[in-house]
Write a protein that holds these residues in place. Sequence first.
Motif, PDB file in Angstrom:
ATOM      1  N   LEU A   1       0.819  -1.215   0.000  1.00  0.00           N
ATOM      2  CA  LEU A   1       0.000   0.000   0.000  1.00  0.00           C
ATOM      3  C   LEU A   1       0.854   1.267   0.000  1.00  0.00           C
ATOM      4  CD1 LEU A   1      -2.847  -0.979   2.501  1.00  0.00           C
ATOM      5  CD2 LEU A   1      -2.909  -0.971  -0.010  1.00  0.00           C
TER       6      LEU A   1
ATOM      7  N   ARG B   1      -4.710  -6.176  -3.559  1.00  0.00           N
ATOM      8  CA  ARG B   1      -4.854  -5.422  -4.804  1.00  0.00           C
ATOM      9  C   ARG B   1      -6.286  -4.907  -4.963  1.00  0.00           C
ATOM     10  NH1 ARG B   1      -4.139  -7.074 -11.246  1.00  0.00           N
ATOM     11  NH2 ARG B   1      -5.223  -5.197 -11.950  1.00  0.00           N
TER      12      ARG B   1
ATOM     13  N   ALA C   1      -6.607  -2.067  -2.636  1.00  0.00           N
ATOM     14  CA  ALA C   1      -5.804  -0.933  -3.090  1.00  0.00           C
ATOM     15  C   ALA C   1      -6.452  -0.233  -4.278  1.00  0.00           C
ATOM     16  CB  ALA C   1      -4.404  -1.409  -3.470  1.00  0.00           C
TER      17      ALA C   1
ATOM     18  N   VAL D   1       1.370   2.197  -3.528  1.00  0.00           N
ATOM     19  CA  VAL D   1       0.140   2.753  -4.092  1.00  0.00           C
ATOM     20  C   VAL D   1      -0.013   4.215  -3.688  1.00  0.00           C
ATOM     21  CG1 VAL D   1      -2.377   2.533  -4.184  1.00  0.00           C
ATOM     22  CG2 VAL D   1      -0.951   0.480  -4.041  1.00  0.00           C
TER      23      VAL D   1
ATOM     24  N   ARG E   1      -3.905   5.212   4.913  1.00  0.00           N
ATOM     25  CA  ARG E   1      -3.193   3.980   4.574  1.00  0.00           C
ATOM     26  C   ARG E   1      -3.051   3.053   5.767  1.00  0.00           C
ATOM     27  NH1 ARG E   1       2.472   2.769   4.416  1.00  0.00           N
ATOM     28  NH2 ARG E   1       3.028   4.971   4.456  1.00  0.00           N
TER      29      ARG E   1
ATOM     30  N   TRP F   1      -9.356   1.746  -3.007  1.00  0.00           N
ATOM     31  CA  TRP F   1      -8.828   2.879  -2.236  1.00  0.00           C
ATOM     32  C   TRP F   1      -8.335   3.971  -3.176  1.00  0.00           C
ATOM     33  CZ3 TRP F   1      -3.277   3.432  -0.362  1.00  0.00           C
ATOM     34  CH2 TRP F   1      -3.156   4.457   0.591  1.00  0.00           C
TER      35      TRP F   1
ATOM     36  N   TYR G   1       1.848   2.694 -10.019  1.00  0.00           N
ATOM     37  CA  TYR G   1       1.048   1.517  -9.669  1.00  0.00           C
ATOM     38  C   TYR G   1       0.027   1.230 -10.767  1.00  0.00           C
ATOM     39  CZ  TYR G   1      -2.344  -1.411  -7.229  1.00  0.00           C
ATOM     40  OH  TYR G   1      -3.215  -2.418  -6.899  1.00  0.00           O
TER      41      TYR G   1
END
Length: 231
Positions: A115, A187, A190, A118, A203, A193, A125
Amino acid sequence: MSTTTDGRSARWEEHRQERRKELVESAMRTIRSQGAGVGMDDIAAGAGTSKTVFYRHFTDRHGLYLAVAQRVDELILREVGEVLGQTLTAATETDLAAVDGEPQRVIAAAIGGYLALVEQDPELYRFIVAAPIVGTERSGGAAEVAADATGRIAAQMGELIAEALVARGHDPAPAKVWGTALVGMVRAGADAWLAGTLGDLARDQLTEQLSDLAWRGVSPAWSRRRGTSPG
């Protein structure tokens, strides 16, 4: 072959590898500044060279993508390693109960490292997980290439989990499946998010929630009676 020729070949290979590294780093800077959908013309311009030079070193767009993906893999593992190292050092300096939580700490560190990329490099990413630069030039297209990149990360996560299991005398057999499932779950979280569909979630909060799910599953929360607090 003479020693002189061998020396020249070694120097040339060293120069070639250094040039590849420079081109990859330049491509990553362009992706960060111009977005994941950047094209080869812009990537070449960002490096102050031509597409021909890139193709000479990477064969095609897919080759460049793989080189960037490999570098991103290294960044994720470095982030995971740093977080994990700090976590385990803290654990060994406290009590036995903290050390007993080591496998959970491994999972949390792995999720946190993923993360972190990301959050710090969202365009990079997106470039890796969507592979827009590959397009349809290869069989299977971008989705297949991106799946390969995710698979490499999953394999590396599986190795981390296996090491933690072995260190505690457990069978490492499930590690491969767990690594694949863990990366798939992270994933998905993420991507949501990054798309902003999870609300105002920091995060560390997302890391905690995903780590809790990975470690405990949903059964503890599912079994709680309404109106009771977790025990």
